[in-house]
Write a protein that holds these residues in place. Structure first.
Motif, short mmCIF file in Angstrom:
data_model
loop_
_atom_site.label_atom_id
_atom_site.label_comp_id
_atom_site.label_asym_id
_atom_site.label_seq_id
_atom_site.Cartn_x
_atom_site.Cartn_y
_atom_site.Cartn_z
N LYS A 64 30.87 50.67 41.49
CA LYS A 64 31.85 49.73 42.07
C LYS A 64 32.22 48.69 41.02
O LYS A 64 31.36 48.17 40.31
N HIS A 65 33.51 48.39 40.98
CA HIS A 65 34.04 47.38 40.05
C HIS A 65 35.12 46.59 40.78
O HIS A 65 35.77 47.11 41.68
N ALA A 66 35.31 45.38 40.36
CA ALA A 66 36.35 44.53 40.94
C ALA A 66 36.95 43.66 39.85
O ALA A 66 36.30 43.35 38.85
N GLY A 67 38.20 43.29 40.04
CA GLY A 67 38.86 42.42 39.09
C GLY A 67 40.15 41.91 39.70
O GLY A 67 40.43 42.12 40.88
N LEU A 68 40.93 41.24 38.88
CA LEU A 68 42.19 40.64 39.33
C LEU A 68 43.33 41.04 38.41
O LEU A 68 43.14 41.18 37.19
N ILE A 69 44.52 41.19 39.00
CA ILE A 69 45.73 41.43 38.23
C ILE A 69 46.81 40.54 38.84
O ILE A 69 46.86 40.36 40.05
N GLY A 70 47.65 39.96 37.98
CA GLY A 70 48.69 39.10 38.52
C GLY A 70 49.56 38.50 37.44
O GLY A 70 49.46 38.84 36.26
N LEU A 71 50.40 37.59 37.87
CA LEU A 71 51.27 36.86 36.97
C LEU A 71 50.55 35.62 36.49
O LEU A 71 49.94 34.91 37.29
N PRO A 72 50.55 35.34 35.19
CA PRO A 72 49.87 34.15 34.69
C PRO A 72 50.33 32.88 35.40
O PRO A 72 51.52 32.68 35.61
N GLY A 73 49.38 32.06 35.82
CA GLY A 73 49.70 30.81 36.48
C GLY A 73 50.05 30.95 37.95
O GLY A 73 50.40 29.97 38.59
N GLN A 74 49.99 32.17 38.49
CA GLN A 74 50.29 32.39 39.90
C GLN A 74 49.13 33.13 40.55
O GLN A 74 48.18 33.52 39.88
N ALA A 75 49.21 33.32 41.85
CA ALA A 75 48.14 34.00 42.57
C ALA A 75 47.97 35.42 42.04
O ALA A 75 48.93 36.09 41.70
N SER A 76 46.72 35.88 41.99
CA SER A 76 46.40 37.22 41.53
C SER A 76 46.04 38.11 42.72
O SER A 76 45.69 37.63 43.79
N VAL A 77 46.10 39.40 42.50
CA VAL A 77 45.77 40.39 43.51
C VAL A 77 44.42 41.00 43.16
O VAL A 77 44.22 41.44 42.02
N PRO A 78 43.48 41.02 44.11
CA PRO A 78 42.19 41.65 43.80
C PRO A 78 42.33 43.17 43.71
O PRO A 78 43.06 43.79 44.50
N ILE A 79 41.65 43.74 42.76
CA ILE A 79 41.62 45.20 42.56
C ILE A 79 40.17 45.63 42.71
O ILE A 79 39.28 45.06 42.07
N ARG A 80 39.92 46.61 43.57
CA ARG A 80 38.57 47.14 43.75
C ARG A 80 38.59 48.62 43.38
O ARG A 80 39.45 49.37 43.83
N LEU A 81 37.65 49.02 42.54
CA LEU A 81 37.55 50.39 42.08
C LEU A 81 36.19 50.96 42.46
O LEU A 81 35.18 50.25 42.41
N PHE A 82 36.17 52.23 42.79
CA PHE A 82 34.91 52.94 42.94
C PHE A 82 35.04 54.19 42.08
O PHE A 82 35.87 55.07 42.37
N ILE A 83 34.27 54.25 41.04
CA ILE A 83 34.33 55.36 40.09
C ILE A 83 33.15 56.28 40.38
O ILE A 83 31.99 55.88 40.26
N PHE A 84 33.47 57.50 40.79
CA PHE A 84 32.47 58.49 41.15
C PHE A 84 32.36 59.52 40.02
O PHE A 84 33.38 59.99 39.53
N PRO A 85 31.13 59.85 39.62
CA PRO A 85 30.99 60.82 38.52
C PRO A 85 31.50 62.20 38.86
O PRO A 85 31.58 62.63 39.93
#
Length: 85
Positions: A64-85
């Motif tokens: 499991k991994h999580a992070g954020l993507i967005g426009l600098p200086g504005q609200a970001s969107v959370p990104i959640r990943l599940f990487i299965f082998p």
């Protein structure tokens, strides 16, 4: 940053640690490392209302991994990943 002819997109360090960017379309005109992620700047048609950015990724590790993507200086969107082998 959105100056009319440029568009910026920020990926946070947690997201970038979980993935490997293999390619980005369109190619950014600039990428700038910040203390908490990377800002990618793209050239755009000033008449365009929207812009599509495609990021091809490979997982850096499984689980499991999580992070954020967005426009600098504005609200970001959370990104959640599940990487299965």
């Amino acid at each position: 940053r959105d100056s009319g002819d440029h568009f910026a997109l920020k990926l946070d360090a947690d997201l970038l640690a979980a993935i490997e960017l293999t390619s980005v379309e369109p190619e950014p005109v600039e990428s700038m490392l910040t203390g908490d992620g990377t800002i990618f700047t793209f050239r755009k048609d000033s008449a365009a209302e929207t812009m599509r950015v495609v990021m091809h990724i490979e997982p850096a590790s499984y689980g499991k991994h999580a992070g954020l993507i967005g426009l600098p200086g504005q609200a970001s969107v959370p990104i959640r990943l599940f990487i299965f082998p």
